[in-house]
Every structure is written in structure tokens, then in C-alpha cells.
Design a protein around this motif. Structure first.
Motif, PDB file in Angstrom:
ATOM      1  N   PRO A   1       0.825  -1.208   0.000  1.00  0.00           N
ATOM      2  CA  PRO A   1       0.000   0.000   0.000  1.00  0.00           C
ATOM      3  C   PRO A   1       0.863   1.263   0.000  1.00  0.00           C
ATOM      4  O   PRO A   1       1.944   1.295   0.583  1.00  0.00           O
ATOM      5  N   ARG A   2       0.349   2.278  -0.677  1.00  0.00           N
ATOM      6  CA  ARG A   2       1.041   3.566  -0.705  1.00  0.00           C
ATOM      7  C   ARG A   2       0.352   4.518   0.255  1.00  0.00           C
ATOM      8  O   ARG A   2      -0.839   4.362   0.555  1.00  0.00           O
ATOM      9  N   PRO A   3       1.085   5.527   0.722  1.00  0.00           N
ATOM     10  CA  PRO A   3       0.457   6.527   1.599  1.00  0.00           C
ATOM     11  C   PRO A   3      -0.729   7.189   0.896  1.00  0.00           C
ATOM     12  O   PRO A   3      -0.742   7.323  -0.333  1.00  0.00           O
ATOM     13  N   GLU A   4      -1.696   7.587   1.685  1.00  0.00           N
ATOM     14  CA  GLU A   4      -2.927   8.173   1.151  1.00  0.00           C
ATOM     15  C   GLU A   4      -2.656   9.324   0.181  1.00  0.00           C
ATOM     16  O   GLU A   4      -3.328   9.446  -0.838  1.00  0.00           O
ATOM     17  N   ILE A   5      -1.654  10.122   0.465  1.00  0.00           N
ATOM     18  CA  ILE A   5      -1.371  11.294  -0.360  1.00  0.00           C
ATOM     19  C   ILE A   5      -0.997  10.937  -1.803  1.00  0.00           C
ATOM     20  O   ILE A   5      -1.192  11.723  -2.721  1.00  0.00           O
TER      21      ILE A   5
ATOM     22  N   GLN B   1      -1.975   7.718  -3.214  1.00  0.00           N
ATOM     23  CA  GLN B   1      -2.758   6.550  -3.622  1.00  0.00           C
ATOM     24  C   GLN B   1      -3.423   6.724  -4.981  1.00  0.00           C
ATOM     25  O   GLN B   1      -3.624   5.754  -5.696  1.00  0.00           O
ATOM     26  N   ASN B   2      -3.779   7.933  -5.358  1.00  0.00           N
ATOM     27  CA  ASN B   2      -4.455   8.160  -6.631  1.00  0.00           C
ATOM     28  C   ASN B   2      -3.488   8.458  -7.772  1.00  0.00           C
ATOM     29  O   ASN B   2      -3.913   8.645  -8.904  1.00  0.00           O
ATOM     30  N   ASP B   3      -2.209   8.525  -7.484  1.00  0.00           N
ATOM     31  CA  ASP B   3      -1.210   8.748  -8.535  1.00  0.00           C
ATOM     32  C   ASP B   3      -0.991   7.456  -9.322  1.00  0.00           C
ATOM     33  O   ASP B   3      -1.249   6.367  -8.832  1.00  0.00           O
TER      34      ASP B   3
END
Length: 141
Positions: free
Chosen positions: A35-39, A41-43
Motif C-alpha cells: 500500500p502507498r500513503p494516502e497522499i 494513492q491516486n497517482d
């Protein structure tokens, strides 16, 4: 101040090869996506983990990876088996042009053009070279 470890490596690719990049790193290389950090995640892209090191892949406008010798290296236990695995996925193998004692290796390019080294460390070769050098030293003296 001292460096402690490599935390992550980031490689980039042009957006038009994104599906091929994600498939290459997850299916062909078999890396585990994390998982990627929330900041972020949409990239575009993904983060993977191998041992204690993370590999981050992301898009870059005008990426010119094909022209670079820059690379990172994955170590494998059996180079021949891994080479056959890659060939089975249609990956082009780039032979080693500058062999290093104690290491057998080849190179490849991911779908984004990033250069990757695949290497197997061969201790017996390294030990034999050291022994030959010692014997040569003894015979010269």
C-alpha cells in the motif's frame, strides 16, 4: 552522520506503458505490491517490496530511460532458471559485455526502458580467483 540502508529505489516510465510496467513488476518479476500513503494513492504507478527495500514505479513526462546505462540489480539464486523464466515472458536478455569475477549476470530493460541487472554471485569462482592470485604471488616471491 552515517547512511544506514537503502530504503527504496524509484524508477519511472511514460504513461503509455503503465499497464505493461505494472504487469512486468507484479507478474513477471513476482514482486509484492504494498500500500502507498494516502497522499499518493491516486497517482499512477505502484510500490513494491523485496526484503527490506522498496521499489517505487511512477510516471514521468519525457522519460528517456532507453538512453541511460543507469540501473539497479536483482540478485538471484539460479541465473539460468531466472533467464528462462524471463524469456518465457518474452523479455529480451542483454548479455553481459564486461564480466566481473565472482558474478554471472545479464541485463534487460523493463517496459519503461529502465535497465535492470540480474546477477548470481558465484563464491567458488571468487574464491578460486583469490587462490590463483595468492599462488601467483607466492611463485613470484
Amino acid at each position: 552522520m552515517t547512511l544506514k540502508a537503502v530504503h527504496h529505489i524509484q524508477v519511472t516510465y511514460p504513461l503509455e506503458v503503465e499497464d505493461a510496467m505494472l504487469s512486468f513488476y507484479s507478474k513477471v518479476l513476482g514482486l509484492t505490491e504494498i500500500p502507498r500513503p494516502e497522499i499518493v494513492q491516486n497517482d499512477s504507478g505502484a510500490w513494491y517490496k523485496l526484503g527490506n527495500i522498496e521499489l517505487h514505479i511512477s510516471t514521468e513526462k519525457n522519460a528517456n530511460n532507453q538512453a541511460s546505462r543507469r540501473h539497479y540489480c536483482f540478485q538471484v539464486d539460479n541465473l539460468n532458471t531466472f533467464e528462462e523464466h524471463l524469456k518465457g515472458h518474452g523479455v529480451e536478455i542483454i548479455p553481459d559485455q564486461r564480466p566481473i569475477p565472482g558474478c554471472v549476470r545479464f541485463f534487460l530493460r523493463d517496459p519503461g526502458g529502465n535497465r535492470i541487472e540480474i546477477a548470481e554471485l558465484v563464491k567458488s569462482t571468487f574464491v578460486q580467483l583469490q587462490t590463483e592470485e595468492l599462488l601467483l604471488d607466492i611463485s613470484i616471491n
